[in-house]
Design a protein around this motif. Structure first.
Motif, PDB file in Angstrom:
ATOM      1  N   TYR A  80      14.226  -7.780 -74.837  1.00 32.25           N
ATOM      2  CA  TYR A  80      14.574  -6.950 -73.474  1.00 32.25           C
ATOM      3  C   TYR A  80      14.017  -5.555 -73.527  1.00 32.25           C
ATOM      4  N   VAL A  81      13.166  -5.250 -72.756  1.00 31.21           N
ATOM      5  CA  VAL A  81      12.634  -3.718 -72.680  1.00 31.21           C
ATOM      6  C   VAL A  81      13.265  -3.035 -71.669  1.00 31.21           C
ATOM      7  N   ALA A  82      13.852  -1.977 -71.970  1.00 30.03           N
ATOM      8  CA  ALA A  82      14.413  -1.164 -70.962  1.00 30.03           C
ATOM      9  C   ALA A  82      13.418  -0.490 -69.952  1.00 30.03           C
ATOM     10  N   PRO A  83      13.677  -0.979 -68.437  1.00 29.55           N
ATOM     11  CA  PRO A  83      12.518  -0.507 -67.664  1.00 29.55           C
ATOM     12  C   PRO A  83      12.517   0.958 -67.458  1.00 29.55           C
ATOM     13  N   PRO A  84      11.425   1.411 -66.759  1.00 23.90           N
ATOM     14  CA  PRO A  84      11.409   2.844 -66.494  1.00 23.90           C
ATOM     15  C   PRO A  84      12.327   3.279 -65.532  1.00 23.90           C
ATOM     16  N   ASP A  85      12.867   4.766 -65.964  1.00 16.16           N
ATOM     17  CA  ASP A  85      13.881   5.294 -65.212  1.00 16.16           C
ATOM     18  C   ASP A  85      15.188   4.611 -65.088  1.00 16.16           C
ATOM     19  N   HIS A  86      15.436   3.571 -66.099  1.00 12.44           N
ATOM     20  CA  HIS A  86      16.847   2.989 -66.028  1.00 12.44           C
ATOM     21  C   HIS A  86      17.461   3.028 -67.116  1.00 12.44           C
ATOM     22  N   HIS A  87      18.495   3.273 -67.521  1.00  6.05           N
ATOM     23  CA  HIS A  87      19.398   3.017 -68.809  1.00  6.05           C
ATOM     24  C   HIS A  87      19.767   1.396 -69.041  1.00  6.05           C
ATOM     25  N   LYS A  99      20.980   3.735 -63.241  1.00  6.77           N
ATOM     26  CA  LYS A  99      20.311   5.070 -63.013  1.00  6.77           C
ATOM     27  C   LYS A  99      21.283   6.137 -63.347  1.00  6.77           C
ATOM     28  N   GLY A 100      22.193   6.113 -64.084  1.00  6.84           N
ATOM     29  CA  GLY A 100      23.107   6.989 -64.365  1.00  6.84           C
ATOM     30  C   GLY A 100      22.670   8.157 -64.919  1.00  6.84           C
ATOM     31  N   PRO A 101      23.257   9.137 -65.286  1.00  3.13           N
ATOM     32  CA  PRO A 101      22.843  10.710 -65.906  1.00  3.13           C
ATOM     33  C   PRO A 101      21.951  10.423 -67.166  1.00  3.13           C
ATOM     34  N   ARG A 102      20.812  11.306 -66.995  1.00 10.29           N
ATOM     35  CA  ARG A 102      19.964  11.338 -68.453  1.00 10.29           C
ATOM     36  C   ARG A 102      20.769  11.899 -69.586  1.00 10.29           C
TER      37      ARG A 102
END
Length: 344
Positions: A80-87, A99-102
């Motif tokens: 399972y690979v983390a998708p772009p711009d998502h934790h 899409k929580g805080p960076r």
């Protein structure tokens, strides 16, 4: 290939990497067996950019790789690979996306994955830090160890960028520090020996409920509404120090900006209004770009016009609640409305 849900407490292999990570992950996954009795999770610092990593990993080795969906069940023998711009975080048997805080300037970030895996699976977690810059993953690896998991770090001498491995080694009592070429065999051996369900110690559950790192420690990388550490200056962003002159409260930053409480309240409102207006502008520009692309797609008789149009309407719909925040009547204690401030 294993295609069955894992036990409640399976072996979870959580891998974090950054600079130089694409080739490192490809080399590692290529050597993992098809019947690996574990689920593999990968976070690569890609930000919001499109990722072809699942496609590359599918071509590299026998394990199927994908960007998971929020709420997707965890299956053995999958990557399972983390998708772009998502934790990407995990709970017992379930994958969560947010899409929580960076964290550490990154989304997706490595620490949320390791932190959530340690909280959910305890000693059944294998945390792996590969090549990368700065130190994302170190704090998460500490939590993996605190919950009884295994910590593995790529030998810094073997890494394209040694910063992340060096940071992990400096702060974590790692179990293995090995070159990348040795990791597939090591991970396969650990997974094969730990694939049976384990029991999470009840004392661990109490620790997690009360917060191993302080009250309210968030495991899922969500935005919070905790008390700010400091009130900051609307002019320069510096922290403000509260002082008193007689009975008058004043706020002063380190370079000399001074506010009374009433003026501070008004200045905060102006800053809030500007931020909301900036968000409204950005949404309007997004809607206009989508409109232009929808027209372009229709002109080329493509099949993407509908999705561009839907994205345009989505952006326009989000402007309405923001506009409501700007025009509503706000409460202004100890003042008659909002004091008028001249723009700096």
């Amino acid at each position: 290939m294993n295609d069955q849900p894992l036990p409640a407490v399976p072996t979870i292999i959580a891998i974090g990497t950054s600079a130089g990570g694409v080739e490192a992950i490809r080399a590692l996954v290529a050597q993992l067996p098809e019947d690996l009795p574990a689920a593999v999770f990968v976070v690569l610092h890609i930000g919001a950019h499109k990722s072809e990593l699942p496609w590359l990993l599918n071509r590299a080795g026998p394990l199927p790789a994908s960007h998971p969906a929020d709420g997707e069940p965890i299956l053995a023998g999958r990557v399972y690979v983390a998708p772009p711009d998502h934790h990407m975080t995990v709970d017992l048997g379930i994958i969560h996306l947010t899409k929580g805080p960076r964290e550490n300037w990154a989304r997706p970030a490595i620490d949320p994955l390791l932190r959530s895996a340690a909280a959910a699976y305890g000693s059944a977690v294998v945390g792996v830090i590969l090549t990368g810059g700065l130190n994302d993953g170190t704090a998460g690896l500490i939590e993996v160890k605190q919950h009884g998991g295994i910590a593995i770090v790529q030998d810094p001498m073997d890494a394209a960028n040694p910063s992340m491995p060096r940071s992990a080694l400096a702060h974590v009592a790692v179990d293995h520090c090995v070159p990348l070429a040795e990791m597939p065999r090591l991970l396969t051996g650990i997974a094969s020996g730990r694939a049976t369900p384990a029991r999470i110690d009840k004392r661990m559950s109490v620790t997690l409920e009360t917060g191993a790192n302080g009250p309210g420690k968030d495991m899922d990388a969500q935005f919070t509404q905790q008390h700010p550490v400091a009130v900051t200056c609307p002019d320069c962003g510096g922290a403000l120090r509260e002082t008193e002159t007689g009975s008058l409260a004043q706020y002063t930053c380190h370079i000399g900006h001074v506010y009374t409480a009433d003026v501070m309240l008004a200045a905060q409102f102006v800053a809030l209004e500007r931020a909301i207006e900036a968000a409204m502008r950005a949404l309007g520009e997004r809607a206009e770009l989508c409109r232009q692309m929808a027209v372009r797609a229709d002109g080329q008789k493509g099949d993407g016009g509908e999705s561009w149009t839907a994205a345009m309407h989505e952006a326009l719909e989000q402007v309405t609640p923001l506009r409501t925040l700007v025009v509503r009547e706000w409460i202004h204690p100890d003042s008659e409305g909002v004091p008028r401030l001249s723009d700096p």
